[in-house]
Design an enzyme around this catalytic site. Sequence first.
Site, PDB file in Angstrom:
ATOM      1  N   ALA A  64      72.588 -10.938  73.400  1.00  0.00           N
ATOM      2  CA  ALA A  64      72.780  -9.492  73.436  1.00  0.00           C
ATOM      3  C   ALA A  64      71.395  -8.874  73.228  1.00  0.00           C
ATOM      4  O   ALA A  64      70.505  -9.514  72.661  1.00  0.00           O
ATOM      5  CB  ALA A  64      73.732  -9.076  72.336  1.00  0.00           C
ATOM      6  N   GLY A 110      74.985 -13.834  72.771  1.00  0.00           N
ATOM      7  CA  GLY A 110      75.923 -13.220  73.713  1.00  0.00           C
ATOM      8  C   GLY A 110      75.851 -13.860  75.099  1.00  0.00           C
ATOM      9  O   GLY A 110      76.832 -13.825  75.849  1.00  0.00           O
ATOM     10  N   GLU A 113      77.983 -16.822  74.862  1.00  0.00           N
ATOM     11  CA  GLU A 113      79.372 -16.332  74.780  1.00  0.00           C
ATOM     12  C   GLU A 113      79.896 -15.950  76.167  1.00  0.00           C
ATOM     13  O   GLU A 113      81.064 -16.172  76.482  1.00  0.00           O
ATOM     14  CB  GLU A 113      79.447 -15.137  73.820  1.00  0.00           C
ATOM     15  CG  GLU A 113      79.202 -15.561  72.373  1.00  0.00           C
ATOM     16  CD  GLU A 113      79.314 -14.399  71.408  1.00  0.00           C
ATOM     17  OE1 GLU A 113      78.465 -13.491  71.504  1.00  0.00           O
ATOM     18  OE2 GLU A 113      80.231 -14.392  70.581  1.00  0.00           O
ATOM     19  N   GLU A 133      73.047 -16.399  66.169  1.00  0.00           N
ATOM     20  CA  GLU A 133      73.306 -15.112  65.493  1.00  0.00           C
ATOM     21  C   GLU A 133      73.025 -15.132  63.999  1.00  0.00           C
ATOM     22  O   GLU A 133      72.481 -14.178  63.449  1.00  0.00           O
ATOM     23  CB  GLU A 133      74.761 -14.669  65.735  1.00  0.00           C
ATOM     24  CG  GLU A 133      75.024 -14.083  67.119  1.00  0.00           C
ATOM     25  CD  GLU A 133      75.333 -15.126  68.183  1.00  0.00           C
ATOM     26  OE1 GLU A 133      75.081 -16.340  67.948  1.00  0.00           O
ATOM     27  OE2 GLU A 133      75.813 -14.732  69.253  1.00  0.00           O
TER      28      GLU A 133
HETATM   29  N1  DAK Z   1      67.119  -9.028  73.372  1.00  0.00           N
HETATM   30  C1  DAK Z   1      66.146  -8.210  73.795  1.00  0.00           C
HETATM   31  N2  DAK Z   1      65.016  -8.637  74.363  1.00  0.00           N
HETATM   32  C2  DAK Z   1      64.852  -9.951  74.502  1.00  0.00           C
HETATM   33  C3  DAK Z   1      65.834 -10.883  74.083  1.00  0.00           C
HETATM   34  C4  DAK Z   1      67.032 -10.366  73.502  1.00  0.00           C
HETATM   35  N3  DAK Z   1      68.041 -11.141  73.121  1.00  0.00           N
HETATM   36  N4  DAK Z   1      65.382 -12.126  74.338  1.00  0.00           N
HETATM   37  C5  DAK Z   1      64.180 -11.981  74.911  1.00  0.00           C
HETATM   38  N5  DAK Z   1      63.849 -10.685  75.012  1.00  0.00           N
HETATM   39  C6  DAK Z   1      62.634 -10.087  75.555  1.00  0.00           C
HETATM   40  C7  DAK Z   1      61.477 -10.269  74.589  1.00  0.00           C
HETATM   41  O1  DAK Z   1      61.509  -9.262  73.612  1.00  0.00           O
HETATM   42  C8  DAK Z   1      60.298 -10.150  75.519  1.00  0.00           C
HETATM   43  O2  DAK Z   1      60.097  -8.777  75.813  1.00  0.00           O
HETATM   44  P1  DAK Z   1      58.630  -8.106  75.724  1.00  0.00           P
HETATM   45  O3  DAK Z   1      58.150  -8.382  74.344  1.00  0.00           O
HETATM   46  O4  DAK Z   1      57.846  -8.835  76.785  1.00  0.00           O
HETATM   47  O5  DAK Z   1      58.863  -6.685  76.025  1.00  0.00           O
HETATM   48  C9  DAK Z   1      60.790 -10.812  76.797  1.00  0.00           C
HETATM   49  O6  DAK Z   1      62.223 -10.813  76.709  1.00  0.00           O
HETATM   50  C10 DAK Z   1      60.331 -12.254  76.957  1.00  0.00           C
HETATM   51  O7  DAK Z   1      60.670 -12.945  75.773  1.00  0.00           O
HETATM   52  P2  DAK Z   1      59.620 -13.820  74.967  1.00  0.00           P
HETATM   53  O8  DAK Z   1      58.240 -13.323  75.142  1.00  0.00           O
HETATM   54  O9  DAK Z   1      60.156 -13.940  73.574  1.00  0.00           O
HETATM   55  O10 DAK Z   1      59.741 -15.219  75.722  1.00  0.00           O
HETATM   56  P3  DAK Z   1      59.477 -16.669  75.123  1.00  0.00           P
HETATM   57  O11 DAK Z   1      59.481 -17.590  76.271  1.00  0.00           O
HETATM   58  O12 DAK Z   1      58.290 -16.674  74.224  1.00  0.00           O
HETATM   59  O13 DAK Z   1      60.742 -16.990  74.198  1.00  0.00           O
HETATM   60  C11 DAK Z   1      63.096 -17.049  73.691  1.00  0.00           C
HETATM   61  C12 DAK Z   1      62.006 -17.136  74.784  1.00  0.00           C
HETATM   62  C13 DAK Z   1      64.458 -17.049  74.369  1.00  0.00           C
HETATM   63  C14 DAK Z   1      62.994 -18.274  72.767  1.00  0.00           C
HETATM   64  C15 DAK Z   1      62.865 -15.758  72.852  1.00  0.00           C
HETATM   65  O14 DAK Z   1      62.754 -14.678  73.762  1.00  0.00           O
HETATM   66  C16 DAK Z   1      63.979 -15.476  71.891  1.00  0.00           C
HETATM   67  O15 DAK Z   1      64.065 -16.098  70.811  1.00  0.00           O
HETATM   68  N6  DAK Z   1      64.826 -14.499  72.257  1.00  0.00           N
HETATM   69  C17 DAK Z   1      65.901 -14.060  71.388  1.00  0.00           C
HETATM   70  C18 DAK Z   1      67.022 -15.064  71.357  1.00  0.00           C
HETATM   71  C19 DAK Z   1      68.104 -14.545  70.478  1.00  0.00           C
HETATM   72  O16 DAK Z   1      68.030 -14.615  69.244  1.00  0.00           O
HETATM   73  N7  DAK Z   1      69.066 -13.896  71.106  1.00  0.00           N
HETATM   74  C20 DAK Z   1      70.037 -13.057  70.438  1.00  0.00           C
HETATM   75  C21 DAK Z   1      71.111 -13.870  69.800  1.00  0.00           C
HETATM   76  S1  DAK Z   1      72.128 -12.847  68.864  1.00  0.00           S
HETATM   77  C22 DAK Z   1      77.473  -7.559  69.320  1.00  0.00           C
HETATM   78  C23 DAK Z   1      78.103  -8.656  69.876  1.00  0.00           C
HETATM   79  C24 DAK Z   1      77.373  -9.795  70.072  1.00  0.00           C
HETATM   80  C25 DAK Z   1      76.060  -9.873  69.694  1.00  0.00           C
HETATM   81  C26 DAK Z   1      75.450  -8.754  69.116  1.00  0.00           C
HETATM   82  C27 DAK Z   1      76.149  -7.601  68.909  1.00  0.00           C
HETATM   83  N8  DAK Z   1      78.218  -6.345  69.090  1.00  0.00           N
HETATM   84  C28 DAK Z   1      79.578  -6.300  69.553  1.00  0.00           C
HETATM   85  C29 DAK Z   1      77.605  -5.224  68.618  1.00  0.00           C
HETATM   86  C30 DAK Z   1      75.312 -11.050  69.952  1.00  0.00           C
HETATM   87  C31 DAK Z   1      74.134 -11.265  69.353  1.00  0.00           C
HETATM   88  C32 DAK Z   1      73.216 -12.204  69.922  1.00  0.00           C
HETATM   89  O17 DAK Z   1      73.230 -12.510  71.123  1.00  0.00           O
END
Ligand code: DAK
Length: 255
Positions: A64, A110, A113, A133
């Site tokens: 997400a 997400g 998911e 998460e």
């Molecule tokens: N959200 C927003 N931007 C994201 C992102 C994300 N999940 N994942 C990557 N990006 C963006 C980065 O911020 C970066 O943007 P800029 O800084 O260039 O503007 C760009 O994508 C490239 O990412 P990286 O520079 O970080 O790329 P790397 O190759 O170095 O790293 C990575 C890749 C996948 C390991 C890293 O990007 C990363 O750790 N990303 C986050 C992974 C993560 O934790 N995802 C979220 C999981 S929690 C909800 C329901 C469900 C959820 C939430 C709320 N509600 C009903 C309200 C679910 C939550 C989740 O999904």
Amino acid sequence: MNNLLISNRELITTITINRPKQLNALNISTIKELGKAFNNLQNDKNTRVIVLTGAGEKSFVAGADIKEFSNYDNKQGTDLSRSGHLNLFNLIEDFPKPVIAAINGYALGGGLELALSAHIRVASKNSKLGLPEVSLGVIPGYGGTQRLTNLVGKGRAMEYILTAKMIGVEDAKHSGLINEYCELEDLLPTCENIARKIIKNSPRAISKAIKCINASLKNESGFETEIEEFGKCFQTDDFVEGTTAFLEKRKPKYN
Ligand code: DAK
């Protein structure tokens, strides 16, 4: 649609989430567009199977959109979780046409998911899957705690969710999280191959089979659902075509 690319070929519709600069992170507008796209495909005669993938070579969906949900409060979190469940994730799970997730890289939070809602998952070798998460202080909010547990069992679901670890394709295949994996360049052809096998079969029987398999995961009597849906098959043109084709020693033609 600003965040999706949609194409159709030989009864297969491919939906590509197209925010590659953000690694296809799911923001609210993408979730809405996906809901709309699936609703539009429900009665589309040219769509028998849907392949869902991400743009680029790095990511299916990296979660997400963290920028969006970082300042939510209790009510917003609950409301968005509920509407996401209803309008997209349950919609895909219960979709009457098979949905194949073509996981082309990161499938996190997400994003995983979303893939878990699909009926079949194929990943490219570079993929990393996970529900991270808890590392952000939340829990999976789009059905991940339930669908992952149903797919891989309680023990592994506990391990994957509590450690927040990234899972490689071998582990994912071994645990049943994905159906198969292949080279990135073979990903869409592999999914299309599966789709073509599905398309040979009765679309009405397939819809009923999806409904019955899903009933086993809900608070419904799966056996009773199967009995009822089985009976309904006998009223369909597909049943007439399927059995007639067999008796006439030819391949059935379903549409
Ligand atoms: N959200 C927003 N931007 C994201 C992102 C994300 N999940 N994942 C990557 N990006 C963006 C980065 O911020 C970066 O943007 P800029 O800084 O260039 O503007 C760009 O994508 C490239 O990412 P990286 O520079 O970080 O790329 P790397 O190759 O170095 O790293 C990575 C890749 C996948 C390991 C890293 O990007 C990363 O750790 N990303 C986050 C992974 C993560 O934790 N995802 C979220 C999981 S929690 C909800 C329901 C469900 C959820 C939430 C709320 N509600 C009903 C309200 C679910 C939550 C989740 O999904």
